[in-house]
Design an enzyme around this catalytic site. Structure first.
Site, PDB file in Angstrom:
ATOM      1  N   ASP A 156       0.861  -1.183   0.000  1.00 20.49           N
ATOM      2  CA  ASP A 156       0.000   0.000   0.000  1.00 20.49           C
ATOM      3  C   ASP A 156       0.895   1.230   0.000  1.00 20.49           C
ATOM      4  OD1 ASP A 156      -2.165  -1.613   0.095  1.00 20.49           O
ATOM      5  OD2 ASP A 156      -2.808  -1.074   2.112  1.00 20.49           O
TER       6      ASP A 156
ATOM      7  N   ASP B  13     -13.535  -6.439  -3.817  1.00 20.55           N
ATOM      8  CA  ASP B  13     -13.517  -6.458  -2.347  1.00 20.55           C
ATOM      9  C   ASP B  13     -14.859  -7.011  -1.885  1.00 20.55           C
ATOM     10  OD1 ASP B  13     -11.000  -5.317  -2.292  1.00 20.55           O
ATOM     11  OD2 ASP B  13     -11.737  -3.276  -2.037  1.00 20.55           O
TER      12      ASP B  13
END
Length: 261
Positions: free
Chosen positions: A16, A135
């Site tokens: 990330d 997701d």
């Protein structure tokens, strides 16, 4: 119908990145700067990672420009495939990332609002470049059920869409994406293992490769994900904090009869 092609199972660390820095903590002792994505990417490459995924969690436009620089520098030093996602909203976004050196681009929220975007991207750049990131979570008790029992979420899993996750993955494949990145928001961060039931359901619905994400906690979690239909396994914190190495994960999968590079 999906048939296993016998290709090696890919092991993919995920980073990330916020304003050019790796976030969520990294604990590589041999790095001068564990917050530098280029240095970390090179370390994972040397360790035997098959691919890398960068997720841009920056909201600002200045952060986007920084991300392109990160991708450029990484592509100069790392020679395994690099997938970049986060904030990809347009065909132009994909073009910029591919020109900067990304091999694949993952698309998430923007495609939910406009599914045809996936077809546009696949047509322009080729299916092999476009990854649909899903997701997904089990539909919460009290919410309207979906056919499979899993729904697509946005906002880091906090907001349900009511869209069936398995149907959405299948639609993405029909629209031309080359790969599904299936992230379990229920399992994410638990280190209790991947959501195998969801993996099986998506595997049965698509013929494109599926990447399992969310839930990796020990070496014994990876082979079951492959048995459930994953073509690749993705993890973040277990690699970043040196709880597991790429080599350990590959050895554990090979011991279960899986082909690894």
């Amino acid at each position: 119908m999906y048939t296993d092609t016998g290709l090696a199972v890919r092991v993919i660390p995920c980073l990330d990145i916020d304003a050019g820095r790796v976030v969520k903590g990294v604990n590589f002792e041999n790095l001068r700067d564990a917050g530098d994505p280029v240095e970390l990417a090179a370390a994972y490459d040397a360790e035997g990672a098959d691919e890398l995924t960068f997720l841009d969690v920056t909201a600002s436009s200045s952060g986007r420009a920084t991300m392109l620089e990160v991708v450029r520098h990484t592509a100069e030093q790392v020679f395994i495939p690099l997938t970049v996602g986060g904030g990809v909203r347009t065909v132009a976004d994909v073009d910029l990332l591919l020109r900067a050196g990304a091999d694949k681009v993952s698309v998430n929220t923007a495609a939910i609002a406009r599914p045809d975007l996936l077809a546009d991207m696949a047509t322009q750049f080729g299916s092999q470049c476009i990854v649909l990131s899903v997701d997904a979570r089990k539909v919460p008790v009290g919410s309207s059920p979906t056919p499979s029992g899993w729904e697509v979420t946005t906002h880091g899993g906090r907001r349900g869409t009511g869209i069936d996750a398995v149907e959405w993955a299948a639609r993405g494949a029909d629209l031309g994406v080359g790969e599904i990145l299936l992230n379990s928001m229920d399992a994410d961060g638990t280190k209790a293992g991947f959501d195998l039931a969801m993996l099986r359901a998506v595997r049965a619905a698509v013929t494109v490769p599926v990447i399992a994400s969310g839930g990796a906690g020990n070496v014994d979690h990876f082979a079951p994900a492959v048995a459930a239909g994953a073509d690749a396994v993705l993890a973040a914190s277990v690699f970043h904090f040196r709880e597991l190495t790429i080599g350990q994960v590959k050895a554990a999968m090979a011991a279960e009869g899986n082909t690894v590079r």
